[in-house]
Design an enzyme around this catalytic site. Structure first.
Site, PDB file in Angstrom:
ATOM      1  N   HIS A  35       0.773  -1.241   0.000  1.00 10.27           N
ATOM      2  CA  HIS A  35       0.000   0.000   0.000  1.00 10.27           C
ATOM      3  C   HIS A  35       0.806   1.293   0.000  1.00 10.27           C
ATOM      4  O   HIS A  35       0.239   2.363   0.141  1.00 10.27           O
ATOM      5  CB  HIS A  35      -0.978  -0.009   1.180  1.00 10.27           C
ATOM      6  N   HIS A  36       2.126   1.223  -0.149  1.00  6.06           N
ATOM      7  CA  HIS A  36       2.938   2.447  -0.132  1.00  6.06           C
ATOM      8  C   HIS A  36       3.300   2.962  -1.521  1.00  6.06           C
ATOM      9  O   HIS A  36       3.722   4.103  -1.661  1.00  6.06           O
ATOM     10  CB  HIS A  36       4.227   2.227   0.660  1.00  6.06           C
ATOM     11  N   SER A  37       3.147   2.170  -2.545  1.00  2.00           N
ATOM     12  CA  SER A  37       3.496   2.588  -3.898  1.00  2.00           C
ATOM     13  C   SER A  37       2.521   3.647  -4.401  1.00  2.00           C
ATOM     14  O   SER A  37       1.318   3.571  -4.164  1.00  2.00           O
ATOM     15  CB  SER A  37       3.461   1.377  -4.823  1.00  2.00           C
TER      16      SER A  37
END
Length: 144
Positions: A35-37
């Site tokens: 979920h950080h991209s």
């Protein structure tokens, strides 16, 4: 890329899958959650945001489950006219992780079609340092 493909398939199963698969009420993908991209850069250890792809799949689903034109024609910031309108679904994304899902929040910050609820640690110097404050409540002009 196998993580993103599996998340896409999980979303497809929630929509009814293919002709030989039944619709599922619950699907779990234990290997997902990158979920950080962001759309323009990698973040943390994430280079493809499988969560955003799965949410996109659900938002742009069609009754017949066909993927043709999936990424064309419907802007992500389109608002729904009512909660019961099946043509413009709403997604509740709940993230239970020590880190804030900055890539997912960024992707859907200015829409009322995705509500991101995140339970994470927010402290100075803790990754990701530039997002996850309790004061972040969506982009201005959204009706959600």
């Amino acid at each position: 890329l196998s993580v993103a493909g599996t998340s896409w398939h999980a979303a497809s199963l929630l929509m009814g899958g293919s002709a030989d698969e039944d619709e599922r009420d619950v699907v779990i993908h234990w290997g997902g959650g990158r979920h950080h991209s962001h759309s323009d850069k990698a973040g943390g250890f994430c280079y493809v945001n499988d969560v955003v792809l799965a949410i996109h799949r659900l938002l742009h689903s069609r009754a017949d489950g066909v993927d043709d034109g999936m990424f064309a024609g419907i802007p992500d910031n389109q608002t729904s006219s009512s909660l019961g309108d099946k043509s413009t679904p709403r997604i509740l994304y709940i993230d239970l992780d020590i880190h804030h899902p900055d890539g997912v929040q960024s992707a859907y910050y200015s829409t009322d079609r995705v509500f991101t609820a995140s339970f994470h640690r927010f402290a100075p110097g803790f990754f990701p340092a530039l997002s996850g404050s309790i004061r972040e409540k969506g982009g201005s002009g959204t009706t959600g």
